[in-house]
Design an enzyme around this catalytic site. Sequence first.
Site, PDB file in Angstrom:
ATOM      1  CG  ASP A 113     -30.844   2.028 -20.623  1.00  0.00           C
ATOM      2  OD1 ASP A 113     -30.050   2.384 -19.746  1.00  0.00           O
ATOM      3  OD2 ASP A 113     -31.359   2.819 -21.438  1.00  0.00           O
TER       4      ASP A 113
ATOM      5  CG  ASP B 255     -32.105   9.134 -14.028  1.00  0.00           C
ATOM      6  OD1 ASP B 255     -31.134   9.289 -14.799  1.00  0.00           O
ATOM      7  OD2 ASP B 255     -32.405   8.032 -13.525  1.00  0.00           O
TER       8      ASP B 255
END
Length: 252
Positions: free
Chosen positions: A11, A130
């Site tokens: 990330d 998500d």
Amino acid sequence: MVSKRIIPCLDVKDGKVVKGTNFVNLIDAGDAVELAERYSKEGADELVFLDITASAEKRKTLLYLVEKVAKAIRIPFTVGGGISELQDIESLLKAGADKVSLNSSIVRNPSLITEASRRFGSQAIVAAIDTKRNISGVNKVFVKGGREETELEGLSWCQRAAELGAGEILLTSMDKDGTKDGYDVEFLKKVTSGVSIPVIASGGAGKKEDFLDAFKTAGVDACLAASLFHFSILDIKELKQYLRENNIKVRL
């Protein structure tokens, strides 16, 4: 039987790898290129690189960093963040990515999945989804790095993404993200039963048994993790040996 995959995730924010809990409270986890090279050598099957603030900041993925990572590794490489059109996908593939991960853009424009799959092949198109449970227990889909809730329900959106031509689903539980208390096996099982394309589990890995549970109980094709690997809590080779000993086919 196809081998199950172990996938470290980078990330990236402001060019650095970060890790948080439930998508917030981010801390520095190291240099993207160095970590990528390390995982390639340690036996990771693939690598995922997510520019986690690109969509929220309305900018493109950091191409120069993608090129650097691609040159440092010898494993398939998926890139996501700030991709809004076919030209973005083409640029990332030319920079060295093997696949692209689409999230916010395909919620706004679902036809992008079909257009991208036709042009670049479905194997290069990953639908990143998500989800977070609301007070009614419904898994709602979030975009913009988990900052914005949509009207979409998780399972039905996974099924639609598959129908539109996505080659894989990268399913992240925002409730589980960074908690280290296991993947959302219950919801993952619903998704793997409801789609015919590979599903990657993301969010919640804390120990070797969590990976085994996701593979055996939820039937996922791959497990993604970040901080466990970044901070050397778990070794990829040891994890794969454990999975092999428990009758999960992996590449050692």
